[in-house]
Structures are given as structure tokens and as C-alpha cells.
Enzyme design. Sequence first.
Site, PDB file in Angstrom:
ATOM      1  CG  MET A  30      -1.925  -1.170   1.161  1.00  0.00           C
ATOM      2  SD  MET A  30      -3.415  -0.866   2.097  1.00  0.00           S
ATOM      3  CE  MET A  30      -2.761  -0.620   3.726  1.00  0.00           C
ATOM      4  CB  ALA A  32       3.847   4.772   3.266  1.00  0.00           C
ATOM      5  N   GLY A  36      10.962  -2.913   5.317  1.00  0.00           N
ATOM      6  CA  GLY A  36      10.185  -4.158   5.342  1.00  0.00           C
ATOM      7  C   GLY A  36       9.714  -4.518   3.943  1.00  0.00           C
ATOM      8  CG  HIS A  37       6.853  -2.061   2.016  1.00  0.00           C
ATOM      9  ND1 HIS A  37       6.837  -0.916   2.779  1.00  0.00           N
ATOM     10  CD2 HIS A  37       5.615  -2.594   2.133  1.00  0.00           C
ATOM     11  CE1 HIS A  37       5.637  -0.761   3.311  1.00  0.00           C
ATOM     12  NE2 HIS A  37       4.872  -1.762   2.948  1.00  0.00           N
TER      13      HIS A  37
HETATM   14  P1  AMP Z   1       1.400  -2.814   3.538  1.00  0.00           P
HETATM   15  O1  AMP Z   1       1.964  -1.819   2.590  1.00  0.00           O
HETATM   16  O2  AMP Z   1       1.388  -2.372   4.943  1.00  0.00           O
HETATM   17  O3  AMP Z   1       0.085  -3.397   3.061  1.00  0.00           O
HETATM   18  O4  AMP Z   1       2.405  -4.024   3.519  1.00  0.00           O
HETATM   19  C1  AMP Z   1       2.763  -4.653   2.307  1.00  0.00           C
HETATM   20  C2  AMP Z   1       3.510  -5.911   2.625  1.00  0.00           C
HETATM   21  O5  AMP Z   1       4.686  -5.590   3.351  1.00  0.00           O
HETATM   22  C3  AMP Z   1       2.684  -6.871   3.507  1.00  0.00           C
HETATM   23  O6  AMP Z   1       2.885  -8.186   3.059  1.00  0.00           O
HETATM   24  C4  AMP Z   1       3.283  -6.638   4.866  1.00  0.00           C
HETATM   25  O7  AMP Z   1       3.166  -7.752   5.728  1.00  0.00           O
HETATM   26  C5  AMP Z   1       4.733  -6.383   4.515  1.00  0.00           C
HETATM   27  N1  AMP Z   1       5.415  -5.689   5.613  1.00  0.00           N
HETATM   28  C6  AMP Z   1       5.010  -4.539   6.227  1.00  0.00           C
HETATM   29  N2  AMP Z   1       5.847  -4.250   7.241  1.00  0.00           N
HETATM   30  C7  AMP Z   1       6.787  -5.221   7.266  1.00  0.00           C
HETATM   31  C8  AMP Z   1       7.919  -5.505   8.095  1.00  0.00           C
HETATM   32  N3  AMP Z   1       8.253  -4.708   9.112  1.00  0.00           N
HETATM   33  N4  AMP Z   1       8.648  -6.606   7.833  1.00  0.00           N
HETATM   34  C9  AMP Z   1       8.309  -7.437   6.810  1.00  0.00           C
HETATM   35  N5  AMP Z   1       7.254  -7.245   6.001  1.00  0.00           N
HETATM   36  C10 AMP Z   1       6.507  -6.158   6.223  1.00  0.00           C
END
Ligand code: AMP
Length: 284
Positions: A30, A32, A36-37
Site C-alpha cells: 500500500m 509508504a 520491510g517492503h
Molecule cells: P502494507 O503496505 O502495509 O500493506 O504491507 C505490504 C507488505 O509488506 C505486507 O505483506 C506486509 O506484511 C509487509 N510488511 C510490512 N511491514 C513489514 C515488516 N516490518 N517486515 C516485513 N514485512 C513487512
Amino acid sequence: MQLVSTIGEWRAFCDAARLANKRVGLVPTMGALHEGHASLMRQAREVCDVVVATIFVNPRQFNQASDLALYPRTPEADEALARNNGVDLLVTPTVDEMWPAFPAPVATTVSVAGVSDQFEGAGRPGHFDGVASVVAKLFNVTGPCAAFFGEKDFQQVAVLRQMVSDLAFDVEIVACPIVREENGLALSSRNVRLSPEGRAQALALNASLQAASAEVASASTLRYRMRKVLETAGVEVVYAEIVDPQTLVPVGDHESGQKRALVCAMVEGVRLLDNGPVVVEGDK
Ligand code: AMP
């Protein structure tokens, strides 16, 4: 790196890659974007021939308009991060492209019963319907692929595995480890909404997981240890649970083995999640 925003271009890219016998890796996000991404993109890069990342703030998975409005958006930095981490195709569809009917109800919803019901599903009604529906669409447009998700959203991975199995998507779900700051705070796009004091308080989530994994005990002892750490730090506990890692059913006191500790707490109005492995030894 190519940039596209239409379903047609995105599908054509993936079809062409498979036609050339290339394995497609998909990293749904999503935006930002943070480290992690980036770690998901690098893992995809390692095992796939082409890496497709999507950035779509899916309005259907937000049950509160304020959370959607406050969701951080950093398109320029996101593009640079994707480029620097081996992404070949960055897809940034509009809401209109993904859900032309929205904000009127979209006729089709994918709903995964059972594993969606508790925790984030209970606290955010409709959240996992929104997630499963959008990810089903991402999988349909991308086609057969390996899809990389973070264990940070542990329940989300369980929901998506169930969906892939039930609906026979030709997709391999790859769950990737949680990336943390040096102090243990799990990286999250929502962390930018925390003040320095809030960030310090948020360390209690990981500290509670450390307390749970420090010494083997029964599930209820581990639950108690987690709550104590969280309450001492003064954060509002939403849940602190020991669950079966596949079904997410809370573990009983007679059970032993490898389980998962899930924690959710509110800090300065921000819903924070974390989780980690634990070993439980049932009461005899
Ligand atoms: P989001 O943009 O928050 O929907 O996250 C996109 C992907 O990145 C999802 O699969 C999350 O689980 C993963 N993600 C977000 N934060 C982390 C993190 N700290 N470590 C590993 N993966 C992450």
C-alpha cells in the site's frame, strides 16, 4: 523499471514474462514503502526472474474513513525504493481502475471464514473481506506467480493461504520475516504517525513477545507475561494471544509445541501489530 497504472498493461507484462519462461514474483503493498517492503522485493528478486510490485491503498480494507485519510502516501520515495530493490514493473493503479463502482458497493467480495474471524477481523469488521477481494484481483491480473507477504501481518498470510487453497489460485505464497528497527520496533507505514514518546511506548509490543519467548511455559502463563509488559508500559492492549500458527485458534493450557504469539495495541490512536514464535509446554 517500468511504471504502469492500467490492468491491461500490467497483465500484458506478466503474460509476456511467462511466455518467455520467466518466473514472476509479486510484491503487493500500500506504499509508504520502508525497509520491510524492500526486503520482500529483494527476496522476490532472489528467487524470481521478474519482480512486479503493486502500490494500491485499497479503500475496501479500511473500516474507518479517518484511517484511510491518514494513511501516509510518499509516491516519489516509493518509486526510488522500488527501483533500488530490483523491481521490474511498478504498478500504481487508481481506485477507479481497481474498483470502478467505488464508493458504491462492489458487487463481488471474497470472504474467508474462520481464520479471518478473530483478532484483526474482529477489531476491524470487513477488513479481511477487503484484503481477500483486492488480493484475489491482484492474483487474477498478475497470473501464476510467487507472491511475497510479510509475517508482520501474520493473520493476513493465514487468510491468503486459505483463499489460495480454497480457490486454487496458481500462486505460491511466500511468507517473509519481520524487519525491525535496531531497537526491536517492527517497521510499519503507520509508525510515522507516532511521536517520539509514542515510538518509545511502542517498543512494549516487541518486549512482550520477548517476554513470551524467554521461557517455555503454558499458553496462559505466556499470555499473562505479555499483558504484564504491555500494561506496565501503559499501552492499550487490544489482544495478546498465543495461537496455532496455521489455524490461529487460541492455544489451550494442555497443548505443547511451536505456536505464535500475536499482539495488537493502540499507541497514540495508532493500531500497532507484532508477532513472533513461541514454544508452549502444556500443564500436565
Ligand atoms: P502494507 O503496505 O502495509 O500493506 O504491507 C505490504 C507488505 O509488506 C505486507 O505483506 C506486509 O506484511 C509487509 N510488511 C510490512 N511491514 C513489514 C515488516 N516490518 N517486515 C516485513 N514485512 C513487512
